[in-house]
Scaffold this motif. Structure first.
Motif, PDB file in Angstrom:
ATOM      1  N   GLN A 222       0.862  -1.176   0.000  1.00 52.69           N
ATOM      2  CA  GLN A 222       0.000   0.000   0.000  1.00 52.69           C
ATOM      3  C   GLN A 222       0.902   1.230   0.000  1.00 52.69           C
ATOM      4  O   GLN A 222       1.931   1.244   0.666  1.00 52.69           O
ATOM      5  N   PRO A 223       0.517   2.255  -0.749  1.00 52.93           N
ATOM      6  CA  PRO A 223       1.365   3.451  -0.758  1.00 52.93           C
ATOM      7  C   PRO A 223       1.424   4.094   0.619  1.00 52.93           C
ATOM      8  O   PRO A 223       0.441   4.104   1.352  1.00 52.93           O
ATOM      9  N   GLY A 224       2.576   4.615   0.976  1.00 49.12           N
ATOM     10  CA  GLY A 224       2.761   5.237   2.277  1.00 49.12           C
ATOM     11  C   GLY A 224       2.413   6.715   2.260  1.00 49.12           C
ATOM     12  O   GLY A 224       1.899   7.253   1.275  1.00 49.12           O
ATOM     13  N   ARG A 225       2.739   7.379   3.349  1.00 45.33           N
ATOM     14  CA  ARG A 225       2.423   8.800   3.478  1.00 45.33           C
ATOM     15  C   ARG A 225       3.220   9.659   2.502  1.00 45.33           C
ATOM     16  O   ARG A 225       2.824  10.775   2.181  1.00 45.33           O
ATOM     17  N   ASP A 226       4.375   9.146   2.039  1.00 44.54           N
ATOM     18  CA  ASP A 226       5.201   9.943   1.146  1.00 44.54           C
ATOM     19  C   ASP A 226       4.713   9.909  -0.301  1.00 44.54           C
ATOM     20  O   ASP A 226       5.203  10.652  -1.140  1.00 44.54           O
ATOM     21  N   VAL A 227       3.734   9.058  -0.625  1.00 46.58           N
ATOM     22  CA  VAL A 227       3.185   8.981  -1.980  1.00 46.58           C
ATOM     23  C   VAL A 227       2.031   9.978  -2.085  1.00 46.58           C
ATOM     24  O   VAL A 227       1.085   9.914  -1.313  1.00 46.58           O
ATOM     25  N   PRO A 228       2.116  10.919  -3.034  1.00 46.08           N
ATOM     26  CA  PRO A 228       1.048  11.923  -3.133  1.00 46.08           C
ATOM     27  C   PRO A 228      -0.250  11.286  -3.620  1.00 46.08           C
ATOM     28  O   PRO A 228      -0.239  10.251  -4.278  1.00 46.08           O
ATOM     29  N   PRO A 229      -1.376  11.912  -3.299  1.00 49.68           N
ATOM     30  CA  PRO A 229      -2.658  11.376  -3.758  1.00 49.68           C
ATOM     31  C   PRO A 229      -2.777  11.449  -5.279  1.00 49.68           C
ATOM     32  O   PRO A 229      -2.103  12.246  -5.932  1.00 49.68           O
ATOM     33  N   TYR A 230      -3.647  10.618  -5.826  1.00 52.30           N
ATOM     34  CA  TYR A 230      -3.870  10.609  -7.266  1.00 52.30           C
ATOM     35  C   TYR A 230      -4.623  11.848  -7.699  1.00 52.30           C
ATOM     36  O   TYR A 230      -5.269  12.526  -6.903  1.00 52.30           O
ATOM     37  N   GLU A 231      -4.567  12.120  -8.981  1.00 50.80           N
ATOM     38  CA  GLU A 231      -5.347  13.209  -9.558  1.00 50.80           C
ATOM     39  C   GLU A 231      -6.821  12.928  -9.320  1.00 50.80           C
ATOM     40  O   GLU A 231      -7.287  11.827  -9.573  1.00 50.80           O
ATOM     41  N   PRO A 232      -7.601  13.886  -8.825  1.00 52.35           N
ATOM     42  CA  PRO A 232      -9.021  13.630  -8.554  1.00 52.35           C
ATOM     43  C   PRO A 232      -9.804  13.355  -9.830  1.00 52.35           C
ATOM     44  O   PRO A 232      -9.409  13.762 -10.921  1.00 52.35           O
ATOM     45  N   ASP A 233     -10.900  12.667  -9.667  1.00 50.31           N
ATOM     46  CA  ASP A 233     -11.784  12.348 -10.776  1.00 50.31           C
ATOM     47  C   ASP A 233     -12.464  13.624 -11.253  1.00 50.31           C
ATOM     48  O   ASP A 233     -12.954  14.422 -10.461  1.00 50.31           O
ATOM     49  N   HIS A 234     -12.490  13.809 -12.550  1.00 54.18           N
ATOM     50  CA  HIS A 234     -13.097  15.006 -13.137  1.00 54.18           C
ATOM     51  C   HIS A 234     -14.486  14.724 -13.670  1.00 54.18           C
ATOM     52  O   HIS A 234     -14.903  15.275 -14.678  1.00 54.18           O
ATOM     53  N   GLY A 235     -15.206  13.830 -13.045  1.00 52.50           N
ATOM     54  CA  GLY A 235     -16.582  13.556 -13.450  1.00 52.50           C
ATOM     55  C   GLY A 235     -16.706  12.738 -14.712  1.00 52.50           C
ATOM     56  O   GLY A 235     -17.658  12.888 -15.455  1.00 52.50           O
ATOM     57  N   GLY A 236     -15.757  11.874 -14.998  1.00 48.96           N
ATOM     58  CA  GLY A 236     -15.861  10.991 -16.154  1.00 48.96           C
ATOM     59  C   GLY A 236     -15.450  11.637 -17.464  1.00 48.96           C
ATOM     60  O   GLY A 236     -15.558  11.043 -18.513  1.00 48.96           O
ATOM     61  N   ARG A 237     -14.975  12.877 -17.431  1.00 50.01           N
ATOM     62  CA  ARG A 237     -14.577  13.536 -18.670  1.00 50.01           C
ATOM     63  C   ARG A 237     -13.213  13.085 -19.131  1.00 50.01           C
ATOM     64  O   ARG A 237     -12.834  13.338 -20.255  1.00 50.01           O
ATOM     65  N   GLY A 238     -12.488  12.438 -18.271  1.00 52.23           N
ATOM     66  CA  GLY A 238     -11.156  11.985 -18.630  1.00 52.23           C
ATOM     67  C   GLY A 238     -10.154  13.118 -18.551  1.00 52.23           C
ATOM     68  O   GLY A 238     -10.488  14.252 -18.222  1.00 52.23           O
ATOM     69  N   PRO A 239      -8.914  12.822 -18.900  1.00 49.04           N
ATOM     70  CA  PRO A 239      -7.895  13.857 -18.858  1.00 49.04           C
ATOM     71  C   PRO A 239      -8.164  14.927 -19.911  1.00 49.04           C
ATOM     72  O   PRO A 239      -8.696  14.641 -20.969  1.00 49.04           O
ATOM     73  N   VAL A 240      -7.804  16.145 -19.610  1.00 47.93           N
ATOM     74  CA  VAL A 240      -8.008  17.239 -20.545  1.00 47.93           C
ATOM     75  C   VAL A 240      -6.670  17.783 -20.995  1.00 47.93           C
ATOM     76  O   VAL A 240      -5.669  17.655 -20.310  1.00 47.93           O
ATOM     77  N   GLY A 241      -6.666  18.385 -22.132  1.00 48.91           N
ATOM     78  CA  GLY A 241      -5.444  18.959 -22.675  1.00 48.91           C
ATOM     79  C   GLY A 241      -5.336  18.654 -24.147  1.00 48.91           C
ATOM     80  O   GLY A 241      -6.082  17.834 -24.695  1.00 48.91           O
ATOM     81  N   PRO A 242      -4.396  19.303 -24.831  1.00 51.19           N
ATOM     82  CA  PRO A 242      -4.311  19.141 -26.277  1.00 51.19           C
ATOM     83  C   PRO A 242      -3.938  17.738 -26.709  1.00 51.19           C
ATOM     84  O   PRO A 242      -4.373  17.273 -27.753  1.00 51.19           O
ATOM     85  N   ALA A 243      -3.164  16.998 -25.909  1.00 47.58           N
ATOM     86  CA  ALA A 243      -2.744  15.669 -26.323  1.00 47.58           C
ATOM     87  C   ALA A 243      -3.891  14.667 -26.265  1.00 47.58           C
ATOM     88  O   ALA A 243      -3.857  13.637 -26.914  1.00 47.58           O
ATOM     89  N   ARG A 244      -4.942  14.945 -25.497  1.00 53.92           N
ATOM     90  CA  ARG A 244      -6.044  14.010 -25.325  1.00 53.92           C
ATOM     91  C   ARG A 244      -7.359  14.563 -25.866  1.00 53.92           C
ATOM     92  O   ARG A 244      -8.415  14.111 -25.489  1.00 53.92           O
ATOM     93  N   GLY A 245      -7.320  15.552 -26.698  1.00 52.76           N
ATOM     94  CA  GLY A 245      -8.553  16.099 -27.242  1.00 52.76           C
ATOM     95  C   GLY A 245      -9.284  16.969 -26.247  1.00 52.76           C
ATOM     96  O   GLY A 245     -10.496  16.991 -26.217  1.00 52.76           O
ATOM     97  N   GLY A 246      -8.545  17.664 -25.412  1.00 57.46           N
ATOM     98  CA  GLY A 246      -9.140  18.476 -24.359  1.00 57.46           C
ATOM     99  C   GLY A 246      -9.534  19.850 -24.846  1.00 57.46           C
ATOM    100  O   GLY A 246     -10.018  20.022 -25.953  1.00 57.46           O
ATOM    101  N   PRO A 247      -9.292  20.893 -24.026  1.00 54.81           N
ATOM    102  CA  PRO A 247      -9.788  22.230 -24.308  1.00 54.81           C
ATOM    103  C   PRO A 247      -9.293  22.823 -25.618  1.00 54.81           C
ATOM    104  O   PRO A 247      -9.958  23.666 -26.182  1.00 54.81           O
ATOM    105  N   GLU A 248      -8.126  22.420 -26.111  1.00 50.30           N
ATOM    106  CA  GLU A 248      -7.608  23.027 -27.329  1.00 50.30           C
ATOM    107  C   GLU A 248      -8.028  22.274 -28.588  1.00 50.30           C
ATOM    108  O   GLU A 248      -7.442  22.431 -29.633  1.00 50.30           O
TER     109      GLU A 248
END
Length: 119
Positions: free
Chosen positions: A72-98
């Motif tokens: 199990q990850p310890g205290r030194d492992v940062p939390p994962y990126e929060p869920d954005h409501g099923g929209r998936g990752p955003v950004g130009p490489a993934r067909g996001g805002p641009e």
């Protein structure tokens, strides 16, 4: 999804699940025998199917108990990126805002659509 607020020593209740499966198996066998002796074949078959389901569950629980605790990850492992409501990752490489060729700061009030065509 890991949020970073989970207890460090969180464990699954596999032993409790094992004993509940054992209790269910006893009652399924009892029900199968009693209903078979009373001539209620439908109920006897239902209890027999329940016995099979409980046996499969118990075998999975035993398998997980034998595997032991996993890393199990310890205290030194940062939390994962929060869920954005099923929209998936955003950004130009993934067909996001641009995706329409404009950057978010160029959208203005109309949003990501070009010139507000969808109004």
């Amino acid at each position: 999804m890991r949020t970073g607020s989970e207890p460090v020593t969180a464990r699954s209740a596999l032993r409790l699940r094992f004993w509940l499966s054992a209790w269910g198996m006893v009652w399924a066998v009892f029900g199968t025998v009693v209903f078979a002796l009373l001539g209620r074949t439908g109920w006897a078959v239902a209890c027999g199917v329940l016995f099979l389901v409980v046996a499969v569950d118990m075998s999975l629980v035993l398998r997980h108990l034998r595997q032991g605790p996993h890393w199990q990850p310890g205290r030194d492992v940062p939390p994962y990126e929060p869920d954005h409501g099923g929209r998936g990752p955003v950004g130009p490489a993934r067909g996001g805002p641009e995706r329409d060729g404009r950057k978010p700061e160029e959208w203005g009030r109309e949003g990501p659509e070009q010139g507000g065509r969808d109004r």
